[in-house]
Design a protein around this motif. Structure first.
Motif, PDB file in Angstrom:
ATOM      1  N   ASN A 283      10.005  -3.731  11.798  1.00  0.00           N
ATOM      2  CA  ASN A 283       8.812  -4.768  11.144  1.00  0.00           C
ATOM      3  C   ASN A 283       9.253  -5.751  10.477  1.00  0.00           C
ATOM      4  N   TYR A 284       8.732  -6.994  10.561  1.00  0.00           N
ATOM      5  CA  TYR A 284       9.015  -7.962   9.750  1.00  0.00           C
ATOM      6  C   TYR A 284       7.981  -8.499   8.731  1.00  0.00           C
ATOM      7  N   VAL A 306      11.199  -4.709  -4.384  1.00  0.00           N
ATOM      8  CA  VAL A 306      10.303  -5.476  -4.085  1.00  0.00           C
ATOM      9  C   VAL A 306       8.719  -4.675  -3.939  1.00  0.00           C
ATOM     10  N   LYS A 307       7.781  -5.287  -4.478  1.00  0.00           N
ATOM     11  CA  LYS A 307       6.438  -4.764  -4.563  1.00  0.00           C
ATOM     12  C   LYS A 307       5.281  -5.448  -4.130  1.00  0.00           C
ATOM     13  N   LEU A 308       4.291  -4.602  -3.676  1.00  0.00           N
ATOM     14  CA  LEU A 308       3.201  -5.430  -3.288  1.00  0.00           C
ATOM     15  C   LEU A 308       2.210  -5.778  -4.799  1.00  0.00           C
ATOM     16  N   ARG A 316       3.352   4.258   3.875  1.00  0.00           N
ATOM     17  CA  ARG A 316       4.781   3.668   3.502  1.00  0.00           C
ATOM     18  C   ARG A 316       5.408   3.190   4.889  1.00  0.00           C
ATOM     19  N   VAL A 317       5.594   2.023   4.808  1.00  0.00           N
ATOM     20  CA  VAL A 317       6.253   1.233   5.866  1.00  0.00           C
ATOM     21  C   VAL A 317       7.501   0.645   5.620  1.00  0.00           C
ATOM     22  N   LEU A 338       7.302  -0.387   1.651  1.00  0.00           N
ATOM     23  CA  LEU A 338       5.948  -0.721   0.907  1.00  0.00           C
ATOM     24  C   LEU A 338       4.628  -0.268   1.580  1.00  0.00           C
ATOM     25  N   PRO A 339       3.658  -0.272   0.855  1.00  0.00           N
ATOM     26  CA  PRO A 339       2.292   0.176   1.613  1.00  0.00           C
ATOM     27  C   PRO A 339       2.034  -0.950   2.856  1.00  0.00           C
ATOM     28  N   GLU A 340       1.303  -0.490   3.677  1.00  0.00           N
ATOM     29  CA  GLU A 340       1.097  -1.384   4.802  1.00  0.00           C
ATOM     30  C   GLU A 340       0.572  -2.816   4.220  1.00  0.00           C
ATOM     31  N   VAL A 341       1.418  -4.000   4.942  1.00  0.00           N
ATOM     32  CA  VAL A 341       1.213  -5.237   4.172  1.00  0.00           C
ATOM     33  C   VAL A 341       0.538  -6.024   5.330  1.00  0.00           C
ATOM     34  N   LYS A 342      -0.289  -6.876   4.795  1.00  0.00           N
ATOM     35  CA  LYS A 342      -1.183  -7.809   5.736  1.00  0.00           C
ATOM     36  C   LYS A 342      -0.819  -9.218   5.294  1.00  0.00           C
TER      37      LYS A 342
END
Length: 401
Positions: A283-284, A306-308, A316-317, A338-342
């Motif tokens: 995942n990128y 690194v944080k959202l 958690r990804v 991180l949590p799933e990022v969009k």
């Protein structure tokens, strides 16, 4: 930071003035009498940041003409400044001649000759590269005990002390040592400081000035161990008492010169996720920020948290960061969880208050420069505006020589 992101384009740096003040005051509180702090400007030479340290009562350690000029703009006087660096070229010498620093950390015979030729009285402290090298260093980079470009060997210093009368315009005020960088064990730092003390005592010289350098580290990995100030305080107290036993140190002033420890935790590098992609099971996160603004997280320390920032999220990804530069250098070597990022989410690289903006590759692939912002005294200020490529061309010309 979310509010700032609505007013300032990403990527940008955000600094917290409360963190800056708190860390300085805590460190200052553990120092013995006659000990003081130089803030190492190389960590963060923004004028607004330097101004906070000036207001707090710090001295400033500079290592170039540019840092000297920044310190002057921030309100520091020459008498509150030390000048370091293995080379003092014409630009530094021209400033020294007009505004004499409190002390110059000298590192070569040629430098001493150049300073002496200026024809003005100057205080110099000889930078020592001692014979010892502390063990149990952890992740620290040790800069003493081996062959380095920095400073004089102990034998060379003893020779210089014996013939210091040859330098009529130079007052040999004392010694400077820089143990290393990112030393997270207070015991390792104190062990080196005690070895330095023993060497100073052995010289039979009476210094007015002793600088033990910086090097105090901070944790980057989540849950990492902080530099132990309680042990540091106890060790410095014992060190000070040992010096006090010697009559020739009764009037000596002692200094440390941290940068990263003071400023690092106060800063966050904020960027926007432009795209989320998956290639061959990996995942990128493609972001508008990268190595051109934040060299250390990508290529040096690599373990920055690194944080959202804009929401809590779930799950958690594992992701690999990828910046906008067309080079494989602009890709994180260590994944972040991180949590799933969009796309459109905000990410923050924490511990970025030191060696962030000032240690980046600002001309690489010709991207804009980021803004710098500061929350201080109840309000947020823009302390450096973003560049829209104009910095790339300001000094370019076509002129016959």
């Amino acid at each position: 930071m979310r509010a700032v992101a609505g007013k300032v384009p990403t990527p940008f740096y955000f600094y917290d003035g409360l963190v800056i003040k708190s860390r300085y005051r805590k460190l200052k509180s553990v120092l013995p009498k006659r000990w003081d702090i130089f803030f190492a400007a190389k960590a963060n030479p923004n004028i607004a940041i330097l101004g906070i340290y000036r207001q707090l009562g710090a001295y400033v350690e500079t290592a170039s003409a540019g840092e000297m000029k920044a310190a002057f703009k921030a309100g520091f006087k020459a008498g509150e400044m030390a000048l370091s660096g293995p080379v003092k070229a014409c630009t530094e010498l021209s400033i020294i001649k007009k505004k004499r620093p409190a002390v110059i950390h000298a590192e070569s015979l040629e430098e001493l000759d150049a300073l002496n030729r200026l024809g003005i009285k100057l205080n110099v402290a000889l930078r020592v590269n001692p014979d010892f090298s502390p063990s149990g260093r952890g992740g620290a980079v040790i800069m003493v005990g081996g062959s380095e470009k920095f400073g004089f060997s102990t034998d060379d210093i003893l020779s210089l002390l014996n013939r210091r009368g040859e330098y009529r315009n130079l007052h040999f005020a004392g010694f400077h040592m820089y143990i290393g960088t990112q030393i997270r064990s207070s015991r390792v730092w104190l062990k080196a400081a005690n070895s330095f003390m023993k060497w100073v005592v052995s010289t039979r010289f009476s210094p007015e000035y002793l600088n033990f350098g910086g090097g105090l580290g901070i944790p980057y990995r989540e849950g990492g161990k902080e530099f132990d100030l309680k042990i540091f305080k106890s060790g410095l107290k014992k060190l000070a008492l040992r010096f006090d036993k010697h009559e020739r140190f009764k009037k000596t002033k002692f200094f440390i010169e941290p940068g990263r420890y003071l400023a690092g935790p106060a800063g966050v590098y904020v960027m926007t996720v432009v795209a989320v992609k998956k290639i061959r099971g990996k995942n990128y996160l493609l972001t508008d920020g990268g190595i051109h603004h934040a060299l250390f997280p990508y290529r040096v320390s690599k373990e920055y948290p690194v944080k959202l920032l804009n929401r809590t999220g779930s799950g958690r990804v594992s992701y690999t960061l990828g910046g906008p530069l067309c080079t494989t250098l602009d890709q994180g070597e260590l994944p972040v969880t991180l949590p799933e990022v969009k796309a459109g989410d905000l990410l923050g690289i924490f511990q970025s208050g030191a060696y962030g903006y000032s240690a980046s590759m600002q001309y690489f692939l010709s991207h804009p420069l980021p803004a710098e912002t500061l929350w201080n005294n109840g309000s947020t200020m823009l302390i450096r505006k973003a560049s829209e490529h104009d910095h790339l061309f300001v000094n370019q010309l076509k002129r016959k020589l």
